[in-house]
Design a protein around this motif. Structure first.
Motif, PDB file in Angstrom:
ATOM      1  N   GLY A 208     -21.252  -3.510 -12.035  1.00 27.71           N
ATOM      2  CA  GLY A 208     -22.160  -2.981 -13.038  1.00 27.71           C
ATOM      3  C   GLY A 208     -22.209  -1.465 -13.041  1.00 27.71           C
ATOM      4  N   LYS A 209     -22.925  -0.931 -14.021  1.00 29.28           N
ATOM      5  CA  LYS A 209     -23.060   0.511 -14.179  1.00 29.28           C
ATOM      6  C   LYS A 209     -24.533   0.891 -14.241  1.00 29.28           C
ATOM      7  CE  LYS A 209     -18.602   1.125 -14.538  1.00 29.28           C
ATOM      8  NZ  LYS A 209     -17.846   1.751 -13.415  1.00 29.28           N
ATOM      9  N   LEU A 210     -24.804   2.140 -13.879  1.00 26.06           N
ATOM     10  CA  LEU A 210     -26.169   2.644 -13.879  1.00 26.06           C
ATOM     11  C   LEU A 210     -26.689   2.825 -15.303  1.00 26.06           C
ATOM     12  CD1 LEU A 210     -27.678   5.317 -11.619  1.00 26.06           C
ATOM     13  CD2 LEU A 210     -27.884   5.623 -14.080  1.00 26.06           C
ATOM     14  N   ARG A 211     -27.926   2.382 -15.541  1.00 25.60           N
ATOM     15  CA  ARG A 211     -28.585   2.554 -16.835  1.00 25.60           C
ATOM     16  C   ARG A 211     -29.957   3.179 -16.589  1.00 25.60           C
ATOM     17  NH1 ARG A 211     -23.925   2.209 -19.284  1.00 25.60           N
ATOM     18  NH2 ARG A 211     -22.897   0.188 -18.954  1.00 25.60           N
ATOM     19  N   MET A 212     -30.326   4.143 -17.408  1.00 23.82           N
ATOM     20  CA  MET A 212     -31.584   4.840 -17.187  1.00 23.82           C
ATOM     21  C   MET A 212     -32.194   5.311 -18.496  1.00 23.82           C
ATOM     22  SD  MET A 212     -32.393   8.118 -14.715  1.00 23.82           S
ATOM     23  CE  MET A 212     -31.287   9.245 -15.578  1.00 23.82           C
ATOM     24  N   LYS A 213     -33.520   5.180 -18.585  1.00 20.06           N
ATOM     25  CA  LYS A 213     -34.292   5.775 -19.679  1.00 20.06           C
ATOM     26  C   LYS A 213     -34.968   7.008 -19.095  1.00 20.06           C
ATOM     27  CE  LYS A 213     -34.957   1.312 -21.950  1.00 20.06           C
ATOM     28  NZ  LYS A 213     -35.940   0.295 -22.404  1.00 20.06           N
ATOM     29  N   GLY A 214     -34.281   8.131 -19.225  1.00 18.37           N
ATOM     30  CA  GLY A 214     -34.648   9.341 -18.501  1.00 18.37           C
ATOM     31  C   GLY A 214     -36.044   9.863 -18.767  1.00 18.37           C
ATOM     32  N   ARG A 215     -36.474   9.847 -20.011  1.00 17.55           N
ATOM     33  CA  ARG A 215     -37.781  10.409 -20.346  1.00 17.55           C
ATOM     34  C   ARG A 215     -38.908   9.638 -19.666  1.00 17.55           C
ATOM     35  NH1 ARG A 215     -38.705  11.834 -26.492  1.00 17.55           N
ATOM     36  NH2 ARG A 215     -36.964  13.187 -25.872  1.00 17.55           N
ATOM     37  N   VAL A 217     -38.626   7.724 -16.950  1.00 21.59           N
ATOM     38  CA  VAL A 217     -38.519   7.922 -15.510  1.00 21.59           C
ATOM     39  C   VAL A 217     -39.158   9.244 -15.115  1.00 21.59           C
ATOM     40  CG1 VAL A 217     -36.932   8.256 -13.580  1.00 21.59           C
ATOM     41  CG2 VAL A 217     -36.463   6.477 -15.282  1.00 21.59           C
ATOM     42  N   PHE A 218     -38.900  10.288 -15.882  1.00 19.96           N
ATOM     43  CA  PHE A 218     -39.479  11.613 -15.623  1.00 19.96           C
ATOM     44  C   PHE A 218     -41.006  11.529 -15.574  1.00 19.96           C
ATOM     45  CE2 PHE A 218     -41.335  15.599 -16.880  1.00 19.96           C
ATOM     46  CZ  PHE A 218     -40.556  16.573 -16.281  1.00 19.96           C
ATOM     47  N   ARG A 219     -41.588  10.871 -16.560  1.00 20.44           N
ATOM     48  CA  ARG A 219     -43.046  10.786 -16.641  1.00 20.44           C
ATOM     49  C   ARG A 219     -43.629  10.078 -15.424  1.00 20.44           C
ATOM     50  NH1 ARG A 219     -46.099   6.778 -18.787  1.00 20.44           N
ATOM     51  NH2 ARG A 219     -44.265   5.817 -19.762  1.00 20.44           N
ATOM     52  N   HIS A 220     -43.055   8.948 -15.052  1.00 21.05           N
ATOM     53  CA  HIS A 220     -43.534   8.216 -13.875  1.00 21.05           C
ATOM     54  C   HIS A 220     -43.321   9.020 -12.595  1.00 21.05           C
ATOM     55  CE1 HIS A 220     -44.625   4.226 -15.462  1.00 21.05           C
ATOM     56  NE2 HIS A 220     -43.675   4.418 -16.362  1.00 21.05           N
ATOM     57  N   ALA A 221     -42.193   9.713 -12.499  1.00 19.85           N
ATOM     58  CA  ALA A 221     -41.863  10.441 -11.269  1.00 19.85           C
ATOM     59  C   ALA A 221     -42.893  11.513 -10.969  1.00 19.85           C
ATOM     60  CB  ALA A 221     -40.472  11.061 -11.380  1.00 19.85           C
ATOM     61  N   VAL A 222     -43.261  12.302 -11.955  1.00 24.77           N
ATOM     62  CA  VAL A 222     -44.208  13.405 -11.726  1.00 24.77           C
ATOM     63  C   VAL A 222     -45.555  12.863 -11.255  1.00 24.77           C
ATOM     64  CG1 VAL A 222     -45.468  15.296 -12.807  1.00 24.77           C
ATOM     65  CG2 VAL A 222     -43.052  14.945 -13.342  1.00 24.77           C
ATOM     66  N   VAL A 223     -46.049  11.819 -11.917  1.00 25.49           N
ATOM     67  CA  VAL A 223     -47.350  11.251 -11.549  1.00 25.49           C
ATOM     68  C   VAL A 223     -47.287  10.589 -10.179  1.00 25.49           C
ATOM     69  CG1 VAL A 223     -49.075   9.509 -12.153  1.00 25.49           C
ATOM     70  CG2 VAL A 223     -48.048  10.919 -13.944  1.00 25.49           C
ATOM     71  N   ARG A 254     -36.432  19.975 -13.246  1.00 27.78           N
ATOM     72  CA  ARG A 254     -37.681  19.948 -14.010  1.00 27.78           C
ATOM     73  C   ARG A 254     -38.727  19.061 -13.334  1.00 27.78           C
ATOM     74  NH1 ARG A 254     -36.806  18.650 -20.138  1.00 27.78           N
ATOM     75  NH2 ARG A 254     -35.558  16.962 -19.265  1.00 27.78           N
ATOM     76  N   ILE A 255     -38.281  17.959 -12.707  1.00 28.45           N
ATOM     77  CA  ILE A 255     -39.211  17.104 -11.969  1.00 28.45           C
ATOM     78  C   ILE A 255     -39.761  17.861 -10.767  1.00 28.45           C
ATOM     79  CG2 ILE A 255     -39.417  15.021 -10.544  1.00 28.45           C
ATOM     80  CD1 ILE A 255     -37.429  13.656 -12.371  1.00 28.45           C
ATOM     81  N   LEU A 256     -38.902  18.603 -10.077  1.00 26.37           N
ATOM     82  CA  LEU A 256     -39.349  19.376  -8.916  1.00 26.37           C
ATOM     83  C   LEU A 256     -40.387  20.405  -9.337  1.00 26.37           C
ATOM     84  CD1 LEU A 256     -35.963  19.991  -7.032  1.00 26.37           C
ATOM     85  CD2 LEU A 256     -37.460  17.993  -7.001  1.00 26.37           C
TER      86      LEU A 256
END
Length: 322
Positions: A208-215, A217-223, A254-256
């Motif tokens: 398989g291959k990596l799939r991501m919804k970046g926006r 993920v960004f929102r969850h990561a910061v919180v 940007r997450i950092l």
């Protein structure tokens, strides 16, 4: 008597081949400016055919053992965090064990993607505190280039390969504020579809291959990262002002930046290597830690916060006095 796990030594390893953004534009429809503006990444290391997750892990482990002034025979626990093992089984940790010449100690893999190294640290810390291990080799190693869709320019530019390792040793007369002080880990499987690999032995029988919804993920990561860092600081009984260095998962500049702002943390206290290494998943925290120790930024006695979030979602933080 207080028994704690202390950081005895660190090490890291990178593949031979470094690929700049400019070089990547020959393969992918993107630009150096587009990548840097959105991620802060300038280059990444990509494994050649003869470079595996295990070989990178072995090299990083040898450097960590050397820094700790230990032999492989001194290690009685090996935990390898990876989402890209050499094979479905056996555990890649056992290949590292054999290559180091350590036969018979406990060795296993942990799979929590980008948070995997912190999960492995907490397991090793718990086993050391419980007395079931004395010297633990904790490794994060990945060859994410093997699972990237090189036709998806929104994801393939973000990742690189590498490995980092540290040796945790038991100290039976540890003073207050010494060694690993606190760890907090979390997971929320409801967000599986935001970051995952679309294959596996039990489903598609393909890698398989990596799939991501970046926006998203960004929102969850910061919180999530800000919350778990506050939670861990409270557990350790320290404040943001006490922190000397934050060693975060190197996913995106940007997450950092956003996480530092949310915490009210001086950005100068955040170790940043994403520009050189890109996102190396479970390897990113130990790789950044070793980089900052070897270039002299991190000194003995410094209070460190290590944090990460990855697919699952999984996330966590550890606080340690180096």
């Amino acid at each position: 008597m207080t028994r704690r796990a202390v950081i005895a030594g660190t090490g890291s390893a990178l593949p031979r081949t470094c690929v700049t953004n400019e070089e990547l534009t020959r393969r992918v429809d993107t630009t150096d400016e587009w990548i840097q503006e959105r991620t802060g990444i300038k280059m990444r290391h990509i494994a050649e055919d003869d470079e595996l997750t295990s070989t990178l892990a072995i090299d990083a482990s040898r450097h960590a053992l050397e820094a700790a002034a230990m032999d492989a025979a001194d290690i009685d626990l090996i935990i390898l965090a990876t989402a890209t093992p050499d094979q479905t089984f056996p555990a890649t940790a056992t290949k590292v064990q054999a290559a180091l010449g350590n036969y018979g100690c406990t060795a296993f893999d942990v799979a929590a993607v980008c948070s995997g190294f912190l999960y492995a640290m907490q397991v090793a810390d718990s086993m050391i505190r419980a007395g079931s291990a004395t010297n633990a080799l904790v490794i994060g190693a990945e060859t994410f280039s093997r699972i990237l869709d090189w036709d998806d320019r929104t994801t393939c530019v973000l990742f690189g390969d590498g490995a980092g390792a540290l040796v945790l040793s038991a100290k039976d007369d540890a003073e207050a504020g010494e060694g690993i002080l606190a760890c907090q880990m979390h997971a929320d499987g409801r967000h599986h579809d935001l970051l995952y690999v679309d294959g596996g032995p039990s489903t598609t029988r393909t890698v398989g291959k990596l799939r991501m919804k970046g926006r998203e993920v960004f929102r969850h990561a910061v919180v999530n990262l800000a919350e778990v860092m506050h939670e861990t600081l409270e557990q350790a009984g320290v404040s943001v002002a006490d922190i000397d260095w934050v060693i975060p998962h190197q996913a995106n500049a940007r997450i950092l930046d956003a996480t530092a702002r949310k915490l009210g943390l001086d950005p100068g206290k955040v170790v940043v290597t994403v520009d050189r290494h890109a996102n190396t998943s479970a390897a990113s925290v130990p790789l950044a830690l070793d980089t900052a120790i070897r270039d002299g930024r991190i000194q003995r006695g410094d209070l460190l916060v290590l944090e990460a979030m990855g697919g699952g979602f999984t996330w966590g933080a550890c606080i340690a006095r180096y």
